[in-house]
Design a protein around this motif. Structure first.
Motif, PDB file in Angstrom:
ATOM      1  N   GLY A  33       5.835  38.590   3.924  1.00  0.00           N
ATOM      2  CA  GLY A  33       6.956  39.506   4.006  1.00  0.00           C
ATOM      3  C   GLY A  33       6.630  40.810   3.316  1.00  0.00           C
ATOM      4  N   PRO A  34       7.583  41.713   3.223  1.00  0.00           N
ATOM      5  CA  PRO A  34       7.337  43.002   2.569  1.00  0.00           C
ATOM      6  C   PRO A  34       7.120  42.871   1.066  1.00  0.00           C
ATOM      7  CG  PRO A  34       9.657  42.780   3.086  1.00  0.00           C
ATOM      8  CD  PRO A  34       8.957  41.618   3.743  1.00  0.00           C
ATOM      9  N   VAL A  35       7.668  41.799   0.500  1.00  0.00           N
ATOM     10  CA  VAL A  35       7.450  41.471  -0.915  1.00  0.00           C
ATOM     11  C   VAL A  35       6.927  40.047  -0.967  1.00  0.00           C
ATOM     12  CG1 VAL A  35       8.477  41.250  -3.204  1.00  0.00           C
ATOM     13  CG2 VAL A  35       9.328  43.004  -1.621  1.00  0.00           C
ATOM     14  N   ILE A  36       5.796  39.840  -1.661  1.00  0.00           N
ATOM     15  CA  ILE A  36       5.190  38.519  -1.760  1.00  0.00           C
ATOM     16  C   ILE A  36       4.874  38.207  -3.220  1.00  0.00           C
ATOM     17  CG2 ILE A  36       4.232  38.488   0.569  1.00  0.00           C
ATOM     18  CD1 ILE A  36       1.587  39.453  -0.586  1.00  0.00           C
ATOM     19  N   GLU A  37       4.628  36.930  -3.493  1.00  0.00           N
ATOM     20  CA  GLU A  37       4.272  36.516  -4.853  1.00  0.00           C
ATOM     21  C   GLU A  37       2.760  36.311  -4.947  1.00  0.00           C
ATOM     22  OE1 GLU A  37       4.964  32.856  -8.036  1.00  0.00           O
ATOM     23  OE2 GLU A  37       6.423  33.169  -6.403  1.00  0.00           O
ATOM     24  N   VAL A  38       2.138  37.055  -5.832  1.00  0.00           N
ATOM     25  CA  VAL A  38       0.697  36.962  -6.071  1.00  0.00           C
ATOM     26  C   VAL A  38       0.461  36.912  -7.578  1.00  0.00           C
ATOM     27  CG1 VAL A  38      -1.561  38.067  -5.772  1.00  0.00           C
ATOM     28  CG2 VAL A  38       0.167  38.255  -3.972  1.00  0.00           C
ATOM     29  N   GLY A  39      -0.228  35.890  -8.029  1.00  0.00           N
ATOM     30  CA  GLY A  39      -0.520  35.788  -9.458  1.00  0.00           C
ATOM     31  C   GLY A  39       0.716  35.686 -10.321  1.00  0.00           C
ATOM     32  N   GLY A  40       1.750  35.046  -9.784  1.00  0.00           N
ATOM     33  CA  GLY A  40       2.979  34.868 -10.550  1.00  0.00           C
ATOM     34  C   GLY A  40       3.872  36.088 -10.588  1.00  0.00           C
ATOM     35  N   ARG A  41       3.542  37.138  -9.812  1.00  0.00           N
ATOM     36  CA  ARG A  41       4.351  38.369  -9.799  1.00  0.00           C
ATOM     37  C   ARG A  41       4.795  38.694  -8.382  1.00  0.00           C
ATOM     38  NH1 ARG A  41       2.082  43.392 -11.242  1.00  0.00           N
ATOM     39  NH2 ARG A  41       0.133  42.716 -10.260  1.00  0.00           N
ATOM     40  N   THR A 302       8.496  52.690  13.344  1.00  0.00           N
ATOM     41  CA  THR A 302       8.055  54.065  13.591  1.00  0.00           C
ATOM     42  C   THR A 302       8.494  54.993  12.466  1.00  0.00           C
ATOM     43  OG1 THR A 302       8.117  53.734  15.991  1.00  0.00           O
ATOM     44  CG2 THR A 302       8.205  55.998  15.202  1.00  0.00           C
ATOM     45  N   ALA A 303       9.728  54.839  12.024  1.00  0.00           N
ATOM     46  CA  ALA A 303      10.240  55.674  10.933  1.00  0.00           C
ATOM     47  C   ALA A 303       9.484  55.408   9.638  1.00  0.00           C
ATOM     48  CB  ALA A 303      11.737  55.418  10.741  1.00  0.00           C
ATOM     49  N   ASN A 304       9.175  54.141   9.366  1.00  0.00           N
ATOM     50  CA  ASN A 304       8.433  53.797   8.153  1.00  0.00           C
ATOM     51  C   ASN A 304       7.039  54.414   8.167  1.00  0.00           C
ATOM     52  OD1 ASN A 304      10.585  52.302   7.244  1.00  0.00           O
ATOM     53  ND2 ASN A 304       9.691  50.303   7.714  1.00  0.00           N
ATOM     54  N   ALA A 305       6.366  54.324   9.308  1.00  0.00           N
ATOM     55  CA  ALA A 305       5.016  54.879   9.410  1.00  0.00           C
ATOM     56  C   ALA A 305       5.032  56.390   9.220  1.00  0.00           C
ATOM     57  CB  ALA A 305       4.404  54.507  10.759  1.00  0.00           C
ATOM     58  N   THR A 368      -3.853  50.478   5.045  1.00  0.00           N
ATOM     59  CA  THR A 368      -2.454  50.153   4.811  1.00  0.00           C
ATOM     60  C   THR A 368      -1.758  49.935   6.145  1.00  0.00           C
ATOM     61  OG1 THR A 368      -1.932  52.524   4.678  1.00  0.00           O
ATOM     62  CG2 THR A 368      -2.274  51.346   2.610  1.00  0.00           C
ATOM     63  N   GLN A 369      -0.783  49.029   6.154  1.00  0.00           N
ATOM     64  CA  GLN A 369      -0.073  48.688   7.373  1.00  0.00           C
ATOM     65  C   GLN A 369       1.424  48.608   7.116  1.00  0.00           C
ATOM     66  OE1 GLN A 369      -3.185  45.462   7.823  1.00  0.00           O
ATOM     67  NE2 GLN A 369      -2.452  45.598   9.926  1.00  0.00           N
ATOM     68  N   MET A 370       2.158  49.254   7.994  1.00  0.00           N
ATOM     69  CA  MET A 370       3.603  49.289   7.867  1.00  0.00           C
ATOM     70  C   MET A 370       4.228  48.091   8.580  1.00  0.00           C
ATOM     71  SD  MET A 370       3.864  52.027   6.113  1.00  0.00           S
ATOM     72  CE  MET A 370       2.193  51.758   5.510  1.00  0.00           C
ATOM     73  N   SER A 371       5.396  47.726   8.120  1.00  0.00           N
ATOM     74  CA  SER A 371       6.190  46.674   8.737  1.00  0.00           C
ATOM     75  C   SER A 371       7.615  47.165   8.901  1.00  0.00           C
ATOM     76  CB  SER A 371       6.183  45.411   7.863  1.00  0.00           C
ATOM     77  OG  SER A 371       7.132  44.458   8.325  1.00  0.00           O
ATOM     78  N   ALA A 372       8.291  46.672   9.931  1.00  0.00           N
ATOM     79  CA  ALA A 372       9.704  46.998  10.095  1.00  0.00           C
ATOM     80  C   ALA A 372      10.538  46.439   8.949  1.00  0.00           C
ATOM     81  CB  ALA A 372      10.208  46.447  11.421  1.00  0.00           C
ATOM     82  N   ALA A 373       9.998  45.459   8.225  1.00  0.00           N
ATOM     83  CA  ALA A 373      10.728  44.861   7.100  1.00  0.00           C
ATOM     84  C   ALA A 373      10.653  45.700   5.835  1.00  0.00           C
ATOM     85  CB  ALA A 373      10.190  43.457   6.826  1.00  0.00           C
ATOM     86  N   HIS A 374       9.764  46.687   5.791  1.00  0.00           N
ATOM     87  CA  HIS A 374       9.710  47.570   4.625  1.00  0.00           C
ATOM     88  C   HIS A 374      10.932  48.492   4.601  1.00  0.00           C
ATOM     89  CE1 HIS A 374       5.096  47.093   4.623  1.00  0.00           C
ATOM     90  NE2 HIS A 374       5.570  46.489   3.545  1.00  0.00           N
ATOM     91  N   SER A 375      11.431  48.745   3.424  1.00  0.00           N
ATOM     92  CA  SER A 375      12.488  49.736   3.246  1.00  0.00           C
ATOM     93  C   SER A 375      11.853  51.065   2.846  1.00  0.00           C
ATOM     94  CB  SER A 375      13.466  49.283   2.158  1.00  0.00           C
ATOM     95  OG  SER A 375      12.824  49.293   0.884  1.00  0.00           O
ATOM     96  N   PHE A 376      12.615  52.136   2.945  1.00  0.00           N
ATOM     97  CA  PHE A 376      12.104  53.433   2.489  1.00  0.00           C
ATOM     98  C   PHE A 376      11.776  53.385   0.994  1.00  0.00           C
ATOM     99  CE2 PHE A 376      14.058  56.455   5.901  1.00  0.00           C
ATOM    100  CZ  PHE A 376      13.166  55.953   6.828  1.00  0.00           C
ATOM    101  N   ASP A 377      12.540  52.599   0.237  1.00  0.00           N
ATOM    102  CA  ASP A 377      12.266  52.472  -1.194  1.00  0.00           C
ATOM    103  C   ASP A 377      10.906  51.808  -1.421  1.00  0.00           C
ATOM    104  OD1 ASP A 377      13.098  52.678  -3.988  1.00  0.00           O
ATOM    105  OD2 ASP A 377      13.193  50.492  -3.948  1.00  0.00           O
ATOM    106  N   HIS A 378      10.582  50.784  -0.623  1.00  0.00           N
ATOM    107  CA  HIS A 378       9.259  50.160  -0.720  1.00  0.00           C
ATOM    108  C   HIS A 378       8.155  51.199  -0.485  1.00  0.00           C
ATOM    109  CE1 HIS A 378      11.123  46.071   0.678  1.00  0.00           C
ATOM    110  NE2 HIS A 378      11.200  46.212  -0.639  1.00  0.00           N
ATOM    111  N   ILE A 379       8.359  52.019   0.526  1.00  0.00           N
ATOM    112  CA  ILE A 379       7.363  53.033   0.874  1.00  0.00           C
ATOM    113  C   ILE A 379       7.217  54.051  -0.247  1.00  0.00           C
ATOM    114  CG2 ILE A 379       6.875  54.954   2.455  1.00  0.00           C
ATOM    115  CD1 ILE A 379       8.230  53.163   4.638  1.00  0.00           C
TER     116      ILE A 379
END
Length: 396
Positions: A33-41, A302-305, A368-379
């Motif tokens: 997903g747009p946010v994932i858990e890696v190394g406990g974070r 498209t908007a995210n990219a 880097t790769q965009m996803s429709a699940a990303h928010s503008f804040d993520h970007i």
């Protein structure tokens, strides 16, 4: 027992690491997903092929679970023995209808689709004209075929025409132009209108690998050929990216071609059938992608990219030009790419440095790769992290 082989393997690994070319695996402890858990974070994920954000979508997940409950974990067989389930035929019909073809053949992986398409269809009397940036699976598939091979520089239509002319003058029975629809390391979209015109001029077939296009390029996400409004002869693709993110590949073509591939394509004949859970998830992803919700997801992608590309350019990063949601940040040096990726992970952004042999020497990058699940804040958070790390490392 001789140790020379193992000594050579160890020395090669040391050399790879010294050049900054080691590709570590980072373990993810969550759904894609747009946010994932890696190394406990919890970190922002900007390097997945999850273009429509469906890999972790609950509907897609549940459809896979329901398919596995009905059909079991797998077929324990290849398709032609006792491995063809009703859901396989349903998925073949669904992807063929979605992409506008007569029929489809499924494979365990998209790599197998590209590995299996050429050898059954083309022989020593034929010619394959391949783009220089084509995916490794196309390159390997062409190598397995006895057809004469020609190569042209990426999207260079003048050189493509020269190779087509050579093949035709050499007496080729059939000529097929093989190209990625969207080139995975660079985000370039193939010039399929020009390819179509040359194919018509020289009576050539067109094969397109649309793994990085199906689901989000063109009207209703039908792919790069639909994006350009042209017809092609063969399309290979995957359910491992926009269409659910699981795995599995396919070839769409005329029914007679699919019928022949089902008799002769070795990756199909000698691999277990696609797992029912993958089929169920993929069917649900196709349903979403081809509807109004799919249109909304494509608009968001498209908007995210566009937002990310504009902000990174303004920050001073060297990006490859394009309109695709693959947006490479060019760095050149392999060690620098690895160092920047590590620094970004410390800042809560998960990206990967790409270096030889995945890309040419001297062309290291962070793709880097965009996803429709990303928010503008993520970007915005990601651009800020890139900017801070880039300044610290002298990239900008």
């Amino acid at each position: 027992m001789t140790t020379s082989f193992y000594d050579r393997v160890a020395a090669e690994l040391v050399d790879i690491d010294a050049q900054g070319l080691t590709k570590p695996e980072r373990v993810i402890a969550s759904r894609q997903g747009p946010v994932i858990e890696v190394g406990g974070r919890q970190v922002l994920n900007f390097c997945a092929n999850n273009y429509l954000g469906l890999a972790g979508d609950e509907r897609v997940v549940q459809a896979g679970i329901e398919a596995q409950q009905r059909w079991g974990a797998g077929t324990a067989s290849v398709r032609f023995i006792c491995g063809t389930l009703e859901i396989h035929k349903t998925l073949e019909r669904a992807i063929a209808d979605y992409l506008g073809f007569e029929d489809t053949i499924l494979f365990a992986a998209a790599f197998d689709a590209n590995g299996g398409i050429f050898e059954p269809l083309f022989g020593a009397e034929d010619a394959i004209v391949s783009d220089s940036l084509n995916h490794a699976s196309i390159i390997d598939g062409v190598r397995l075929c006895k057809a004469k091979r020609y190569r042209f520089a990426n999207s260079d239509m003048d050189e493509l025409e020269s190779r087509l002319k050579e093949a035709r003058e050499a007496g080729a029975r059939n000529i097929v132009i093989a190209t990625d629809g969207a080139f995975s390391m660079d985000g370039y979209i193939a010039r399929l209108k020009d390819v179509r015109a040359l194919a018509d001029k020289y009576d050539a077939l067109i094969m397109v690998d649309d793994c990085h296009a199906t689901g989000f390029l063109g009207p209703k996400g039908r792919g790069s050929y639909a994006h350009h409004g042209v017809e092609v002869d063969f399309v290979t693709g995957t359910f491992g990216k926009a269409l659910g993110g699981a795995m599995g590949g396919f070839i769409c073509a005329r029914k007679a071609v699919v019928d022949l591939l089902k008799q002769r394509a070795r990756p199909y004949l000698f691999s277990n059938a696609l797992a029912p859970a993958v089929c169920g998830s993929s069917l649900e992803a196709i349903r979403i992608a081809q509807g109004d919700e799919g249109d909304a997801l494509r608009s968001q992608l498209t908007a995210n990219a566009a937002r990310y590309r504009a902000a990174m350019t303004a920050a001073g990063f060297d990006l490859l030009a394009g309109e695709h949601p693959i947006i490479p940040v060019m760095l050149g040096d392999a060690k620098l790419a690895q160092t920047l990726a590590a620094r970004l992970l410390e800042s809560g952004v998960y990206v990967i440095g790409f270096s030889f042999p995945v890309v040419p020497r001297g062309a290291a990058r962070i793709r880097t790769q965009m996803s429709a699940a990303h928010s503008f804040d993520h970007i915005d958070q990601t651009v800020a992290a890139f900017t801070t790390a880039g300044r610290e490392l002298g990239v900008i």
